[in-house]
Design an enzyme around this catalytic site. Structure first.
Site, PDB file in Angstrom:
ATOM      1  N   SER A   9      -2.709  -9.432  10.647  1.00  0.00           N
ATOM      2  CA  SER A   9      -3.638  -8.962   9.611  1.00  0.00           C
ATOM      3  C   SER A   9      -4.966  -9.674   9.793  1.00  0.00           C
ATOM      4  O   SER A   9      -5.000 -10.870  10.061  1.00  0.00           O
ATOM      5  CB  SER A   9      -3.089  -9.254   8.214  1.00  0.00           C
TER       6      SER A   9
ATOM      7  N   HIS B 244       0.812  -1.218   0.000  1.00  0.00           N
ATOM      8  CA  HIS B 244       0.000   0.000   0.000  1.00  0.00           C
ATOM      9  C   HIS B 244       0.847   1.270   0.000  1.00  0.00           C
ATOM     10  O   HIS B 244       0.345   2.347   0.289  1.00  0.00           O
ATOM     11  CB  HIS B 244      -0.956  -0.007   1.205  1.00  0.00           C
TER      12      HIS B 244
END
Ligand SMILES: [Zn+2]
Length: 257
Positions: free
Chosen positions: A201, A127
């Site tokens: 995550s 990202h």
């Protein structure tokens, strides 16, 4: 023998070990996550951070972005015990790559703090990196800190010194695609891994969440190390629940003498 000790054994025997990390990796460094009850998207309006808003009103976008940046990195932020454990595994040759959803740059900081001659993992920032900006016209990347100072002294929106294009945080905004080359590198690591660790995550945001499934399909042994259960947990060879700042140092201690 507990799960961490068994997992450590598999890592010692593996040719290629890849770690995939999410927001849970950095909460112990004082960086709030996005999606939990106390997460940033309960304090900020997600709508204000879409690429289309950056394009249509970059000055207002940047004013809000600076507030978000302050909420994320306002404290004295540095790598925590979990980042250091992964950096030490890599330095000892037991971890080849780190794929991360985080934009905080803390994996690189932890690796840079290792001895100069030790192995460095390849770090794939899916990202992007919040400490960089990129020109939306010419693609030139620069350090974000001086640009933030320019914004604070009234340059809104900040512009590229080469081409006068508008500068954008070098992160994937909502409504923007992940960089194709970066995603390709991440998938290649997932396919080649003998051991694939999914750490901190929730494994809910695509396409990142598909990486452990890719690794599993290509024959890797997989482990989820996370506080909560994830959609991939029932499939994983190891599903270890707990605080990553306890579990990763324990894992490292079981692998590196
Ligand atoms: Zn430019």
């Amino acid at each position: 023998m507990n799960d961490i000790a068994r997992l450590a054994e598999r890592i010692r025997d593996a040719e290629s070990v890849v770690a995939f990390t999410g927001a849970g990796m950095s909460t112990a460094s004082g960086i709030p996550d996005f999606r939990s009850d106390s997460g940033l998207w309960n304090r900020f309006d997600q709508e204000e951070f879409y690429y289309r808003r950056f394009r249509s009103d970059p000055a207002a976008f940047w004013a809000d972005r600076l507030e978000l940046y302050e909420a994320m990195f306002g404290g004295d932020v540095g790598p925590n015990a979990a980042h250091r454990a992964l950096a030490e595994l890599a330095a000892s040759g037991q971890l080849d790559a780190i794929i991360t959803q985080n934009t905080d740059g803390l994996h690189a900081d932890a690796s840079n703090a290792q001895r100069g001659d030790s192995a460095v993992p390849e770090i794939v920032e899916l990202h992007g990196n919040a400490h960089r900006v990129v020109c939306d016209e010419c693609g030139r990347e620069t350090d974000a800190a001086p640009v933030r100072r320019r914004i604070e002294s009234g340059e809104l929106p900040p512009r590229c010194t080469d081409c006068d294009g508008v500068l954008k945080p070098d992160v994937v905004l909502f409504g923007e695609r992940l960089d194709e080359g970066t995603l390709h590198r991440a998938r290649r690591h997932a396919r080649r891994a003998d051991v694939f660790l999914a750490i901190g995550s929730s494994l809910t945001v695509e396409p990142a969440a598909s990486l452990p499934r890719t690794a599993d399909r290509e024959g890797a042994m997989t482990a989820v190390i996370n506080f909560d259960e994830t959609p991939f947990s029932p499939t994983a060879t190891f599903d270890v629940r707990g605080d990553v700042t306890d579990l990763l140092p324990e894992l490292r201690a079981n692998i590196v003498e």
